[in-house]
Design an enzyme around this catalytic site. Structure first.
Site, mmCIF file in Angstrom:
data_model
loop_
_atom_site.group_PDB
_atom_site.id
_atom_site.type_symbol
_atom_site.label_atom_id
_atom_site.label_comp_id
_atom_site.label_asym_id
_atom_site.label_seq_id
_atom_site.Cartn_x
_atom_site.Cartn_y
_atom_site.Cartn_z
ATOM 1 N N CYS A 169 42.751 48.583 37.584
ATOM 2 C CA CYS A 169 42.556 48.259 38.996
ATOM 3 C C CYS A 169 43.126 46.906 39.398
ATOM 4 O O CYS A 169 43.070 46.552 40.579
ATOM 5 C CB CYS A 169 41.072 48.330 39.341
ATOM 6 S SG CYS A 169 40.374 49.970 39.073
ATOM 7 N N HIS A 309 37.298 41.471 45.299
ATOM 8 C CA HIS A 309 37.495 42.817 44.762
ATOM 9 C C HIS A 309 36.499 43.747 45.449
ATOM 10 O O HIS A 309 36.865 44.823 45.907
ATOM 11 C CB HIS A 309 37.310 42.811 43.251
ATOM 12 C CG HIS A 309 37.584 44.129 42.606
ATOM 13 N ND1 HIS A 309 38.851 44.669 42.528
ATOM 14 C CD2 HIS A 309 36.757 45.027 42.018
ATOM 15 C CE1 HIS A 309 38.796 45.838 41.910
ATOM 16 N NE2 HIS A 309 37.543 46.079 41.593
ATOM 17 N N GLU A 320 31.213 39.220 40.600
ATOM 18 C CA GLU A 320 32.134 38.452 41.440
ATOM 19 C C GLU A 320 31.460 37.273 42.096
ATOM 20 O O GLU A 320 32.011 36.170 42.157
ATOM 21 C CB GLU A 320 32.686 39.360 42.551
ATOM 22 C CG GLU A 320 34.029 39.931 42.267
ATOM 23 C CD GLU A 320 34.645 40.471 43.528
ATOM 24 O OE1 GLU A 320 35.616 39.865 44.009
ATOM 25 O OE2 GLU A 320 34.164 41.490 44.020
ATOM 26 N N HIS A 346 38.777 52.440 47.443
ATOM 27 C CA HIS A 346 39.342 51.833 46.245
ATOM 28 C C HIS A 346 40.456 52.722 45.713
ATOM 29 O O HIS A 346 40.202 53.756 45.091
ATOM 30 C CB HIS A 346 38.238 51.665 45.196
ATOM 31 C CG HIS A 346 38.640 50.856 44.005
ATOM 32 N ND1 HIS A 346 39.933 50.445 43.772
ATOM 33 C CD2 HIS A 346 37.904 50.376 42.959
ATOM 34 C CE1 HIS A 346 39.975 49.759 42.649
ATOM 35 N NE2 HIS A 346 38.769 49.698 42.132
ATOM 36 N N PHE A 405 38.862 48.063 35.048
ATOM 37 C CA PHE A 405 38.389 48.654 33.799
ATOM 38 C C PHE A 405 39.300 48.210 32.656
ATOM 39 O O PHE A 405 40.522 48.169 32.796
ATOM 40 C CB PHE A 405 38.399 50.173 33.885
ATOM 41 C CG PHE A 405 37.262 50.758 34.683
ATOM 42 C CD1 PHE A 405 36.270 49.965 35.227
ATOM 43 C CD2 PHE A 405 37.179 52.132 34.885
ATOM 44 C CE1 PHE A 405 35.227 50.504 35.955
ATOM 45 C CE2 PHE A 405 36.142 52.692 35.617
ATOM 46 C CZ PHE A 405 35.166 51.878 36.153
#
Length: 417
Positions: A169, A309, A320, A346, A405
Site C-alpha cells: 500500500c 494514511h 499513525e 483504499h 502490509f
C-alpha cells in the site's frame, strides 16, 4: 546547484469522476464515492462495498485495440498519463527519449485481467488443468506487473529508466519518491511518476474478507469509510490512478511551467515485524517522517498539513496518531490532519500517488480536504482531523504518509515552489 523535482502536471482517474478537476471537486466538497459493488455480484462476501471509478475507456480516448490489450489498471495509467502531460505542457518531442523516465507503482498488478482469464481458462473454476488455448494473446502481459510501467513508457516513448514499484500500500508513494530521486540525481529530465490499481474483483474481496480488514457496513456504504472515528470497522476497497509529471525545477521555470509543488523530501522504513500488524508506538513511520523532513531541510514546526494514511482500521489510525506525535511533538496537535480514503476508499498500491496528487492540489489551492464521515472521534485519536468540511488554510509544507502490509512505512514532504 542541487536539482529539485517539481510537479508540473497531474492526471487522475479516481472514484467520483475521471480527471483531475472531478477528483478535486469530490475532495473539496467532502463527498464520498463509496457504494455497493456493481462490477460483480458481491452477495457472497462479508464486505460488499467499494469506491468504484465510473470509467468508460472508449469515452476516455482508448481504442478498441487498447481496451482489448490492456488490463483496467493499465487503462487507468495511460489515460492519467495523457491528462498529466497535457496539463504540464511539456513537449516531449524536444526531450531526449533517454532522459524520459517512468516510475509506476502497483500492489496487485493486472488482477482483473488475470481473474477474468482464469475464469475462462478453467471453465469457471471447474477444471484444475486449465486449457491455455482459450487465453487472450496478451495473457502473459497480465501476469507481469511491469506491463503497467511499460504501457506508460510506450505512451510517452520513454527510453530512460522505467520501473514498476510494488511495495504494497505504499507503492504509489514509493514510486513518486523513486521518480523524485531520478530527477534529483540527474538520471532523467522528465519522469512520469504515479501508481495504478484496479483490484475490485472476487479474489480481492475474498482475501480481505478472510482477515476481516474491510468494513462490513454494507447497509450504509456512503458512510462506511470512517478514519479516526470511534465507530470505524475497517477500510473500504477502492480503485484508481494518479500520474504526475516531474521535472527539474530550474528547467520547469525556464519554460514557464505552472508548478504545483516541489517534492522536497522522502523517507521509507520497514518495521520488520509482521505482515499485517503494526507496533502501537509508530516508531518506524516516525522515522520515515524524520528522514523526509531532513531531506527537505525542514523542522516539525514547518509542517502545515498532514495527509494521513488514514485507512479506517483501529490499528492503523492509532499507530499513525502515535507516529505523528512521536515525530512532530507538540506540532502534531497544532496542524490539520485528514484522510481522503474517507471519500475515495483504499485503492491499495495506487492510493499513495492519488494522495500525493491531492497534496499537490491542496498546496496549489490552499485548501485542506476533510475527513468525511468523522462524527464520533476516537478519544485515542486526539488530533485535528478536519472533520466533514474542507478548510481554507495557509500551507507552505505538506506531509503525506503511507503504511503498507509487510511493514512498509513511507513519508513525503511537498512544499510550495
Amino acid at each position: 546547484m542541487k536539482r529539485r523535482a517539481v510537479v508540473t502536471g497531474i492526471g487522475a482517474v479516481a472514484p467520483g469522476g475521471v480527471g483531475r478537476e472531478a477528483f478535486w471537486d469530490l475532495l473539496s466538497a467532502g463527498r464520498t464515492a463509496t457504494r455497493r459493488i456493481s462490477m460483480f455480484n458481491p452477495s457472497a462476501f462479508r464486505s460488499q462495498i467499494a469506491a468504484e471509478v465510473d470509467f468508460d475507456p472508449r469515452a476516455a480516448g482508448l481504442s478498441a485495440q487498447d481496451v482489448r490489450r490492456m488490463d483496467r489498471a493499465a487503462q487507468f495509467a495511460v489515460v492519467s498519463t495523457r491528462e498529466a502531460l497535457a496539463d504540464s505542457g511539456v513537449e516531449l518531442a524536444g526531450v531526449d527519449p533517454g532522459r524520459v523516465g517512468v516510475s509506476i507503482g502497483s500492489a496487485v498488478g493486472c488482477t482483473m485481467g488475470l481473474e477474468q482469464e482464469y475464469e475462462v481458462l478453467s471453465d469457471g473454476g471447474r477444471k484444475w488443468l486449465v486449457d491455455h488455448s482459450y487465453g487472450v494473446p496478451h495473457l502473459y502481459g497480465y501476469m507481469v506487473p511491469s506491463t503497467l510501467a511499460a504501457e506508460v513508457a510506450y505512451e510517452v516513448a520513454a527510453e530512460g529508466t522505467v520501473a514498476l514499484i510494488s511495495t504494497g500500500c505504499t507503492s504509489g508513494l514509493d514510486a513518486v519518491g523513486h521518480g523524485m530521486q531520478l530527477i534529483e540525481e540527474g538520471s532523467a529530465d522528465v519522469v512520469l511518476a504515479g501508481a495504478t490499481d484496479a483490484p475490485l474483483s472476487p479474489i480481492t474481496s475474498a482475501c480481505f474478507d478472510a482477515i476481516t480488514a474491510t468494513s462490513p457496513n454494507n447497509d450504509d456504504a456512503a458512510h462506511a469509510s470512517r478514519p479516526f472515528d470511534a465507530r470505524r470497522d475497517g477500510f473500504v476497497l477502492g480503485e484508481g490512478c494518479a500520474v504526475l509529471v516531474l521535472e527539474d525545477e530550474e528547467a520547469a521555470r525556464r519554460r514557464g511551467a505552472h508548478i504545483y509543488a516541489r517534492l522536497s523530501g522522502f523517507g521509507a522504513r520497514s518495521n520488520a515485524f509482521h505482515m499485517t500488524g503494526l507496533k502501537p508506538d509508530g516508531r518506524e513511520m516516525a522515522e520515515a517522517i524524520r528522514v523526509a523532513l531532513d531531506g527537505a531541510e525542514l523542522n516539525a514546526s514547518d509542517v502545515d498539513y498532514i495527509n494521513a494514511h488514514g485507512s479506517g482500521t483501529k490499528q492503523n489510525d492509532r499507530h499513525e496518531t502515535a507516529a505523528f506525535k512521536r515525530a512532530l511533538k507538540q506540532r502534531a496537535y497544532e496542524v490539520p490532519v485528514s484522510s481522503i480514503k474517507s471519500m475515495v476508499g483504499h485503492s491499495l498500491g495506487a492510493i499513495g500517488a492519488i494522495e500525493v496528487a491531492a497534496c499537490a492540489l491542496a498546496l496549489d489551492r490552499q485548501v485542506v480536504p476533510p475527513t468525511a464521515n468523522l462524527h464520533h472521534p476516537d478519544p485515542e485519536c486526539d488530533l485535528d482531523y478536519v472533520p466533514l468540511v474542507a478548510r481554507e488554510h495557509r500551507m507552505d509544507a505538506v506531509l503525506s504518509v503511507g503504511s503498507g502490509f509487510g511493514g512498509f512505512q513511507s513519508a513525503m514532504v511537498l512544499t510550495r515552489p
